[in-house]
Design an enzyme around this catalytic site. Structure first.
Site, mmCIF file in Angstrom:
data_model
loop_
_atom_site.group_PDB
_atom_site.id
_atom_site.type_symbol
_atom_site.label_atom_id
_atom_site.label_comp_id
_atom_site.label_asym_id
_atom_site.label_seq_id
_atom_site.Cartn_x
_atom_site.Cartn_y
_atom_site.Cartn_z
ATOM 1 N N ALA A 19 0.825 -1.210 0.000
ATOM 2 C CA ALA A 19 0.000 0.000 0.000
ATOM 3 C C ALA A 19 0.862 1.265 0.000
ATOM 4 O O ALA A 19 0.521 2.258 0.617
ATOM 5 C CB ALA A 19 -0.909 -0.006 1.232
ATOM 6 N N ALA A 20 1.993 1.190 -0.692
ATOM 7 C CA ALA A 20 2.923 2.326 -0.649
ATOM 8 C C ALA A 20 2.825 3.218 -1.883
ATOM 9 O O ALA A 20 3.345 4.330 -1.890
ATOM 10 C CB ALA A 20 4.356 1.819 -0.500
ATOM 11 N N ARG A 25 -3.319 8.596 -10.418
ATOM 12 C CA ARG A 25 -4.479 8.803 -11.291
ATOM 13 C C ARG A 25 -5.778 9.094 -10.544
ATOM 14 O O ARG A 25 -6.770 9.481 -11.149
ATOM 15 C CB ARG A 25 -4.658 7.578 -12.212
ATOM 16 N N GLY A 90 9.574 -0.819 -6.370
ATOM 17 C CA GLY A 90 8.975 -1.991 -6.991
ATOM 18 C C GLY A 90 8.308 -2.921 -5.990
ATOM 19 O O GLY A 90 8.578 -2.857 -4.794
ATOM 20 N N GLY A 152 0.689 -8.329 -15.901
ATOM 21 C CA GLY A 152 1.683 -9.370 -16.102
ATOM 22 C C GLY A 152 0.995 -10.622 -16.633
ATOM 23 O O GLY A 152 -0.127 -10.939 -16.231
ATOM 24 N N TYR A 378 -39.899 22.397 14.366
ATOM 25 C CA TYR A 378 -38.523 22.119 14.766
ATOM 26 C C TYR A 378 -38.552 21.583 16.186
ATOM 27 O O TYR A 378 -39.012 22.265 17.114
ATOM 28 C CB TYR A 378 -37.653 23.387 14.697
ATOM 29 N N ALA A 392 -49.258 21.854 14.141
ATOM 30 C CA ALA A 392 -48.519 22.346 12.972
ATOM 31 C C ALA A 392 -47.703 23.583 13.334
ATOM 32 O O ALA A 392 -48.180 24.468 14.047
ATOM 33 C CB ALA A 392 -49.497 22.678 11.853
HETATM 34 C C1 UD1 Z 1 1.535 -5.748 -10.668
HETATM 35 C C2 UD1 Z 1 2.286 -6.973 -11.151
HETATM 36 C C3 UD1 Z 1 1.613 -7.546 -12.399
HETATM 37 C C4 UD1 Z 1 0.165 -7.826 -12.112
HETATM 38 C C5 UD1 Z 1 -0.531 -6.582 -11.546
HETATM 39 C C6 UD1 Z 1 -1.918 -6.911 -11.092
HETATM 40 C C7 UD1 Z 1 4.601 -6.528 -10.572
HETATM 41 C C8 UD1 Z 1 5.891 -6.041 -11.068
HETATM 42 N N1 UD1 Z 1 3.629 -6.572 -11.458
HETATM 43 O O1 UD1 Z 1 1.614 -4.778 -11.713
HETATM 44 O O2 UD1 Z 1 2.251 -8.733 -12.793
HETATM 45 O O3 UD1 Z 1 -0.481 -8.248 -13.290
HETATM 46 O O4 UD1 Z 1 0.183 -6.102 -10.401
HETATM 47 O O5 UD1 Z 1 -2.598 -5.754 -10.745
HETATM 48 O O6 UD1 Z 1 4.490 -6.899 -9.420
HETATM 49 N N2 UD1 Z 1 3.582 -1.016 -4.619
HETATM 50 C C9 UD1 Z 1 4.254 -0.692 -3.474
HETATM 51 N N3 UD1 Z 1 5.572 -0.373 -3.549
HETATM 52 C C10 UD1 Z 1 6.236 -0.365 -4.719
HETATM 53 C C11 UD1 Z 1 5.536 -0.699 -5.894
HETATM 54 C C12 UD1 Z 1 4.209 -1.020 -5.809
HETATM 55 O O7 UD1 Z 1 3.673 -0.685 -2.388
HETATM 56 O O8 UD1 Z 1 7.440 -0.072 -4.696
HETATM 57 C C13 UD1 Z 1 2.157 -1.341 -4.550
HETATM 58 C C14 UD1 Z 1 1.335 -0.264 -5.223
HETATM 59 O O9 UD1 Z 1 0.806 0.604 -4.279
HETATM 60 C C15 UD1 Z 1 0.253 -1.025 -5.929
HETATM 61 C C16 UD1 Z 1 0.793 -2.431 -6.077
HETATM 62 O O10 UD1 Z 1 1.926 -2.518 -5.262
HETATM 63 O O11 UD1 Z 1 -0.906 -1.116 -5.137
HETATM 64 C C17 UD1 Z 1 1.080 -2.800 -7.517
HETATM 65 O O12 UD1 Z 1 2.171 -2.063 -7.966
HETATM 66 P P1 UD1 Z 1 2.327 -1.578 -9.455
HETATM 67 O O13 UD1 Z 1 3.708 -1.061 -9.615
HETATM 68 O O14 UD1 Z 1 1.202 -0.723 -9.806
HETATM 69 O O15 UD1 Z 1 2.247 -2.939 -10.254
HETATM 70 P P2 UD1 Z 1 1.322 -3.215 -11.473
HETATM 71 O O16 UD1 Z 1 1.848 -2.500 -12.652
HETATM 72 O O17 UD1 Z 1 -0.070 -3.025 -11.090
#
Ligand code: UD1
Ligand code: CA
Length: 485
Positions: A19-20, A25, A90, A152, A378, A392
């Site tokens: 959740a980071a 968007r 990531g 993915g 009221y 009333a």
């Molecule tokens: C990710 C998957 C993808 C999958 C998709 C499903 C990876 C690289 N890819 O893609 O295979 O199909 O989810 O929705 O894992 N987050 C962090 N810290 C980070 C990066 C991300 O907390 O450093 C959290 C984001 O808040 C987000 C989630 O992880 O809620 C997914 O991250 P995001 O980078 O958006 O991956 P996707 O492109 O959605």
């Protein structure tokens, strides 16, 4: 792989909720995770689903707008552990950060997301079961979606075993034709996950550490990877913008309404009826178009709500009728009648069979059984006895400009129309108030309180002061009829 025995076998060591991310968007100053689906934050659903598989720990990885997220978690889920990911390097890196909060990795670790609100605890349990049945080191939840763009893709070898996951942006044309997507939700053997993460390299289009690279890494060292294909893709869908938020809300609401309809609730127009996940309904409740039931609202059997009614944290008794009403933190008794066009503010309790009618506002008002305030009133800071009648246009003047005070009206008392009860004042049981009175002093049991000037008629005033008008001619004609000359 860890060997489980005894009753603890069912529980994973941890569920990690990512959740980071920034949630750019959404275009919001509020964390994306705090935006709501069916009345609850997206994050709260993720925590609930995680809690349902009874892990030893839940770790939420926070980063962007972490103060907001942490404050919310302290409120809704003080039992979760927090891991801070300062830079979003990531999904693999995020999980690494989470593992830092866990001393013991001997067992299964589940990874989910704070922005995937429909994922059910049952699904996580099924994923865990599959993982164990297959004796896998990684089990990934997959889905078939009509448009897999951006996701993915799941790669399988000749035997059908998952051999890896390729991100959309790193995939070739052939791989992009694969419609089985990675939901991003997995069960991992904890120790193997840690080992695989340590080997990850950011050798991809985004230069990030990809959690989705772990399955291939595990396969390279000859360990089994399993997959569970979910037949309800909504459960794996994330929310990235407000269009998806509204679509997800509509779907969540549709499911909630279907559940209630199966339980014996009539929903006349599901398209305009909104019921929060936390609401409780009973048999033969009828919801008319434009009804919104929120928070801790409950509606007892046979009650009819709507049209165009919003109830927030309201308890409605059996067979009550609530029409075109806005109410919050109130109790509406069995058989009571509210509206049309009533406004019930916090602290209103209406007794059995009572009535709060048209254009009536109530606040902090305890209204006894069978008592009625049918029109244009009221009722502020009021205690109204059983069977009392509020005429009333009666105003409970509760505010003297400095402080608010309470007005008490006794059982079966009768307050004539257009009276003002200037608080604090007490009208005893069985007392009457004459219409148009301004009551500033207490009225005893069985007494009549009158407080208005005596009527005086001025004969012939219209003929003298408004001669020649239509009013004057109407008066002349009437007088002539009375005493023809
Ligand atoms: C990710 C998957 C993808 C999958 C998709 C499903 C990876 C690289 N890819 O893609 O295979 O199909 O989810 O929705 O894992 N987050 C962090 N810290 C980070 C990066 C991300 O907390 O450093 C959290 C984001 O808040 C987000 C989630 O992880 O809620 C997914 O991250 P995001 O980078 O958006 O991956 P996707 O492109 O959605
Ligand atoms: Ca995403």
């Amino acid at each position: 792989m860890s060997v489980h025995s005894g009753p603890a076998a069912a529980s994973p060591v941890a569920v990690i909720i990512l959740a980071a991310g920034e949630g750019k968007r959404m275009k919001s100053s509020r964390s994306k995770l705090l935006h709501e689906i069916a009345g609850h934050s997206m994050l709260s659903y993720a925590v609930t689903a995680a809690t349902e598989v009874q892990p030893e720990h839940i770790v939420v990885v926070v980063g962007h707008l972490r103060d907001q997220v942490e404050a919310h978690l302290a409120e809704i889920a003080p039992h979760v552990l927090i891991a801070v990911q300062d830079q979003q390097l990531g999904t693999g890196h995020a999980v690494q950060v989470a593992l830092g909060q866990l001393a013991d990795l001997d067992g299964d670790v589940i990874v989910t997301y704070g922005d995937v609100p429909m994922l059910a605890g049952e699904t996580l349990a099924a994923l865990l079961e599959e993982h164990r049945a297959r004796q896998a080191v990684v089990t990934v939840l997959t889905a078939e979606v009509p448009d897999p763009t951006g996701y993915g893709r799941v790669l399988r070898d000749g035997d059908g075993m998952v051999s890896g996951i390729v991100e959309h942006r790193d995939a070739d044309d052939l791989q992009r034709q694969i419609s089985e997507i990675n939901s991003g939700i997995y069960v991992f053997d904890g120790a193997s996950l840690k080992a695989a993460l340590a080997e990850l390299a950011p050798t991809n289009d985004q230069g990030e550490l990809y959690l989705s690279d772990v399955p291939a890494a595990v396969r390279r060292v000859g360990k089994p990877v399993a997959a569970l294909l979910i037949d309800d893709p909504w459960q794996t869908e994330g929310v990235n913008d407000r269009i998806q938020l509204s679509r997800m809300n509509a779907e969540a609401n549709r499911r909630i309404l279907h559940r209630w309809m199966r339980e014996g609730v009539t929903v006349v127009d599901p398209a305009t009826t909104w019921v929060h996940a936390s609401v409780d309904l009973a048999l033969d409740v009828i919801l008319l178009p434009g009804t919104s039931l929120e928070g801790a609202t409950s509606v007892a059997a046979g009650a009819r709500i709507g049209p165009d009614t919003t109830l927030i944290d309201v308890e409605v008794g059996e067979n009550a009728v609530v029409t075109r009403t806005q109410a919050s933190l109130s109790v509406i008794g069995p058989g009571a009648n509210v509206g049309p066009f009533a406004y019930l503010r916090p602290g209103t309790t209406l007794g059995a069979g009572g009535k709060i009618g048209t254009f009536v506002e109530a606040k902090n008002a305890r209204i006894g059984a069978g008592a009625k305030a049918p029109h244009l009133s009221y009722l502020g800071d009021a205690v109204i006895g059983e069977g009392a009648n509020i005429g009333a246009g009666v105003i409970f003047a509760n505010y003297d400009g400095v402080r608010k005070s309470t007005t008490t009206v006794g059982a079966y008392a009768f307050v004539g129309s257009n009276s003002v009860l200037a608080a604090p004042v007490e009208v005893a049981d069985g007392a009457y108030i004459a219409a148009g009175s301004t009551i500033t002093g207490d009225v005893g049991p069985g007494d009549l309180g009158v407080s208005r000037s005596r009527q005086r008629n001025v004969p012939g005033w219209v003929a003298r002061k408004r001669a020649g008008t239509r009013t004057a001619r109407a008066a002349e004609a009437a007088l002539e009829q009375k005493e023809p000359s």
